[in-house]
Design a protein around this motif. Structure first.
Motif, mmCIF file in Angstrom:
data_model
loop_
_atom_site.group_PDB
_atom_site.id
_atom_site.type_symbol
_atom_site.label_atom_id
_atom_site.label_comp_id
_atom_site.label_asym_id
_atom_site.label_seq_id
_atom_site.Cartn_x
_atom_site.Cartn_y
_atom_site.Cartn_z
ATOM 1 N N THR A 263 11.298 19.398 7.827
ATOM 2 C CA THR A 263 10.693 20.213 6.774
ATOM 3 C C THR A 263 9.224 19.879 6.581
ATOM 4 O O THR A 263 8.514 20.606 5.899
ATOM 5 C CB THR A 263 11.424 20.006 5.428
ATOM 6 N N ASP A 264 8.770 18.773 7.177
ATOM 7 C CA ASP A 264 7.382 18.353 7.034
ATOM 8 C C ASP A 264 6.814 17.997 8.413
ATOM 9 O O ASP A 264 6.932 16.868 8.873
ATOM 10 C CB ASP A 264 7.302 17.145 6.101
ATOM 11 N N PRO A 265 6.187 18.964 9.098
ATOM 12 C CA PRO A 265 5.650 18.687 10.428
ATOM 13 C C PRO A 265 4.552 17.627 10.434
ATOM 14 O O PRO A 265 4.370 16.933 11.431
ATOM 15 C CB PRO A 265 5.124 20.035 10.907
ATOM 16 N N THR A 266 3.840 17.464 9.333
ATOM 17 C CA THR A 266 2.801 16.438 9.280
ATOM 18 C C THR A 266 3.423 15.043 9.318
ATOM 19 O O THR A 266 2.918 14.150 9.994
ATOM 20 C CB THR A 266 1.931 16.593 8.022
ATOM 21 N N ALA A 267 4.534 14.834 8.633
ATOM 22 C CA ALA A 267 5.224 13.544 8.664
ATOM 23 C C ALA A 267 5.712 13.242 10.080
ATOM 24 O O ALA A 267 5.615 12.105 10.553
ATOM 25 C CB ALA A 267 6.388 13.536 7.680
ATOM 26 N N LEU A 268 6.216 14.258 10.775
ATOM 27 C CA LEU A 268 6.659 14.064 12.159
ATOM 28 C C LEU A 268 5.479 13.705 13.056
ATOM 29 O O LEU A 268 5.581 12.814 13.901
ATOM 30 C CB LEU A 268 7.359 15.326 12.676
#
Length: 195
Positions: free
Chosen positions: A45-50
């Motif tokens: 749900t959070d591509p930045t965290a990935l």
């Protein structure tokens, strides 16, 4: 066109299933030891965290290099996530590790380290260095209105369920990244090992 009667295509969501057990393939004839290790990604749900997790895993000061650097000074690490690129990151996290010295056991060492990484609580500022690198890259690739439009189009195609934002990415703390890695590294990997 003033109007159209075409029916919009329906999106078919396909999620990769996690492996029930470890799968290992041996690729003979490669002199540098190492291999590729892939885990199924959970719903993202959070591509930045990935992206921060990906950069942190292959960072010069990251956990893999700290744990293996003394015994394997020439270690080469590449991390790709999601790999291959699919809508909403429903894919894999791939670690490609090589030791040009050819010392055996690298893949098993990396898997063991990854499991211990995810079990320890992350500090809130643990990914700040990787965030600064991400912001540097973002600033270089979004320096014109055209570049921002291209970036937004890429994001819309790659992450259709995530709200688009033309503003700079915000820092993520450890508690946003750890659940992703904890879920990934708790599952069984697929391995292609060089021998």
């Amino acid at each position: 066109f003033a109007g159209t009667n075409l029916v919009a295509p329906t999106r078919r969501e396909v999620s990769p299933s996690t492996l029930r057990g470890q799968r290992r393939s041996i690729v003979p004839g490669i002199t540098s030891g190492g291999g590729a290790i892939a885990w199924t990604l959970p719903p993202i749900t959070d591509p930045t965290a990935l992206e921060l997790a990906r950069r942190w895993l292959m960072d010069e000061r990251g956990p893999l290099r700290r744990a293996l650097g003394k015994a394997r000074p020439n270690l080469v690490i590449d991390c790709r996530a999601p790999w291959p690129m699919t809508a909403n990151g429903q894919s894999l996290l791939l670690l490609d590790v090589q030791d040009p010295n050819g010392k055996p056991g690298l893949v098993d060492e990396v898997i063991a380290i990854c499991k211990t990484i995810a079990d320890k609580p992350f500090s809130q500022g643990q990914f700040y260095r990787n965030y600064l690198q991400l912001m540097h890259d973002w600033n270089q690739t979004s320096d014109s209105p055209r570049a921002v439009a291209v970036m937004l189009a890429e994001r819309a195609l790659a992450w259709p369920s995530v709200k688009l934002d033309r503003l700079a990415l915000r820092q993520r703390k450890g508690d946003a990244v750890q659940p992703i890695l904890k879920t990934v590294f708790a599952s069984h990997p697929a391995i292609a090992e060089a021998k």
